[in-house]
Write an enzyme that holds these catalytic residues in place. Structure first.
Site, short mmCIF file in Angstrom:
data_model
loop_
_atom_site.label_atom_id
_atom_site.label_comp_id
_atom_site.label_asym_id
_atom_site.label_seq_id
_atom_site.Cartn_x
_atom_site.Cartn_y
_atom_site.Cartn_z
N ASP A 165 124.58 21.98 38.17
CA ASP A 165 123.47 21.05 38.38
C ASP A 165 122.16 21.73 37.99
O ASP A 165 122.11 22.93 37.77
CB ASP A 165 123.40 20.60 39.85
N LYS A 166 121.13 20.91 37.91
CA LYS A 166 119.78 21.36 37.60
C LYS A 166 118.83 20.78 38.63
O LYS A 166 119.04 19.69 39.16
CB LYS A 166 119.43 20.88 36.19
N HIS A 167 117.79 21.54 38.94
CA HIS A 167 116.74 21.02 39.83
C HIS A 167 115.38 21.38 39.27
O HIS A 167 115.18 22.47 38.76
CB HIS A 167 116.88 21.61 41.24
N SER A 168 114.46 20.44 39.35
CA SER A 168 113.10 20.66 38.89
C SER A 168 112.15 20.63 40.08
O SER A 168 112.36 19.88 41.04
CB SER A 168 112.70 19.57 37.89
N THR B 257 113.50 10.97 40.35
CA THR B 257 114.65 10.49 39.57
C THR B 257 115.26 9.24 40.19
O THR B 257 115.66 8.31 39.47
CB THR B 257 115.70 11.60 39.45
N ARG C 250 107.06 20.52 58.66
CA ARG C 250 106.19 21.27 57.72
C ARG C 250 105.10 20.38 57.17
O ARG C 250 103.95 20.81 56.99
CB ARG C 250 107.03 21.84 56.58
N SER D 16 114.62 24.89 51.50
CA SER D 16 114.67 23.43 51.43
C SER D 16 115.37 22.97 50.15
O SER D 16 116.26 22.13 50.18
CB SER D 16 113.25 22.86 51.49
N LYS E 68 120.03 21.80 49.95
CA LYS E 68 120.55 20.53 49.43
C LYS E 68 121.41 20.76 48.18
O LYS E 68 122.45 20.15 48.01
CB LYS E 68 119.40 19.58 49.13
N LYS E 69 120.94 21.64 47.29
CA LYS E 69 121.68 21.88 46.06
C LYS E 69 123.01 22.58 46.33
O LYS E 69 124.05 22.24 45.75
CB LYS E 69 120.83 22.70 45.08
#
Length: 438
Positions: free
Chosen positions: A82-85, A122, A170, A185, A189-190
């Site tokens: 997967d990818k996260h930005s 997204t 937070r 954080s 999730k990832k």
């Protein structure tokens, strides 16, 4: 051990053990730790920081606070990636990356979010596709991943539930900017996706979440170290956000550009460079390519042959969207009432863009939320945005604005004109990819 005693250790600058962090997160998940105690711990972490071991303890405890996806029974014949930005304006990479790496043999169970601040989300973009289901049940999710190669879904309540409660605290206690807490954080999730490999896209520039280049580097290094310590091979790319990434900014408009990209009809060079670099890392880390050249060749073949577009079409269909969406996307994507260009008021070179202001202007059009309960106008935004370095005259269109009415169009036009610098000065280009953190 009492929660207040655990907080005291961090308040006094001590290092928390895995057991102490797990006890704290357990209390957060089971609601036996109060909001005040969560706030106190977040503030203690904000000021006293965490060592890598502590960040890893916090990340894995938050990951394990809910369901962690398991893939052994799915009999997948490729890596789970997967990818996260960290978020940007016109960042539509996820919609192209997932089908492209799936077309090359990977599986992508992508958990995404809605818009946050000036950045687009997204899930909001995908909601422009009629019928698209971002919350399939666990069994259906696995079936889609196996058959379509990828799925893009939202975070369900049983995935990293501790993160939701900690983040909410937070948000109201001025501790959002902690790199320790941001790392936990994002990764909780990832890593709950059960990944073999992850690539992080950490934005740099005036439209980025992190305020300085140094902060972006620190976050990238933190995520890479913690994810690898937690058993997920991870690389981070620092990419440019000193201008809108795609040619568009807005939900349905970005989906249209993503489909056009996959169909080979409209390929923005900057968007292509960033997308390919992220995809290449996933293929290399997932052992699907021996090097960058091999990965690039596979990905380009997936685009040129139409295979990537086919994978996207299958994902859309299996998540409830129209079966002919890729072929007839313009029949399904909503259009704004007013669509017309905004022209430059100066002659010269388009030298700079306040990217954050462009993102805020999309929200002003109705394409994002001011408060969580706002309904989004999926049709609005900017299209055909000129890239920096372009020579312009007074009759050169800087972008096409999609708005619900003339008043909204004018406000968006004024916002864009105020966000760009056009003069006779020299344009100093910035790289699409600043560096890779491994």
């Amino acid at each position: 051990m009492l929660i207040q005693e655990i907080i005291k250790i961090k308040r006094d600058g001590g290092e928390l053990s895995a057991k102490q962090v797990q006890e704290f997160v357990k209390g957060v998940t089971e609601d036996t730790t109060s909001e005040g105690q969560i706030a106190a711990m977040c503030m203690a972490i904000f000021f006293n920081k965490m060592k890598i071991a502590e960040r890893t303890h916090l990340t894995t405890a938050m990951r394990d606070s809910g369901r962690v996806l398991q893939w052994a029974d799915a009999n997948l014949d490729g890596p789970i990636v997967d990818k996260h930005s960290t978020g940007g304006v016109g960042d539509v990479v996820s919609l192209m990356l997932a089908p492209m790496v799936a077309a090359c043999g990977a599986y992508v169970p992508m958990i995404s979010g809605r818009g946050l601040g000036h950045t687009g989300g997204t899930l909001d973009k995908l909601s422009a596709i009629p019928g698209f289901d971002t919350f399939p049940d666990p069994d259906k999710l696995k079936r889609i991943v196996k058959s379509a190669g990828g799925v893009i879904i939202g975070q369900t309540p049983d995935l990293a539930p501790a993160d939701k409660r900690i983040y909410a605290t937070r948000d109201i206690t001025a501790t959002v900017e902690s790199i320790d807490l941001i790392t936990a954080s994002i990764l909780s999730k990832k890593l709950a996706e059960g990944l073999d490999s992850l690539v992080m896209d950490v934005k740099v520039g005036n439209g980025a979440f992190m305020p300085t280049y140094e902060d972006s580097v620190a976050l990238a290094k933190s995520i890479v170290e913690v994810a690898n310590h937690a058993g997920c091979q991870t690389t981070a790319l620092l990419t440019d956000m000193n201008q809108v990434l795609a040619s568009s900014a807005g939900n349905a408009i970005e989906v249209r550009e993503a489909v056009q990209y996959l169909r080979g009809e409209n390929i923005n060079p900057r968007l292509h460079a960033v997308n390919m670099a992220l995809c290449e890392q996933l293929l290399i880390n997932g052992k699907l390519a021996k090097d960058k050249a091999d990965a690039n060749a596979q990905l380009q073949s997936a685009l040129d042959s139409g295979k990537a577009a086919e994978y996207f079409a299958k994902m859309v269909t299996e998540q409830g969207g129209p079966a002919d969406f890729v072929d007839n996307y313009d029949n399904y994507l909503v259009k704004a009432n007013v669509i017309k260009p905004v022209f430059s008021s100066n002659v010269g070179t388009l030298r700079a863009m306040d990217t954050r202001s462009v993102g805020v202007a999309v929200i002003g059009l109705g394409g994002g939320r001011r408060v969580a309960t706002d309904e989004i106008d999926l049709s609005v935004g900017y299209d055909e945005i000129l890239p920096l370095g372009t020579k312009v005259e007074k009759d050169t269109p800087l972008a096409v604005i999609h708005a619900k009415d003339e008043q909204s169009w004018q406000a968006a036009a004024d916002a864009l004109l105020n966000a760009v610098t056009i003069d006779e000065g020299t344009y100093e280009p910035t790289p699409e990819i600043y560096e890779v953190v491994e």
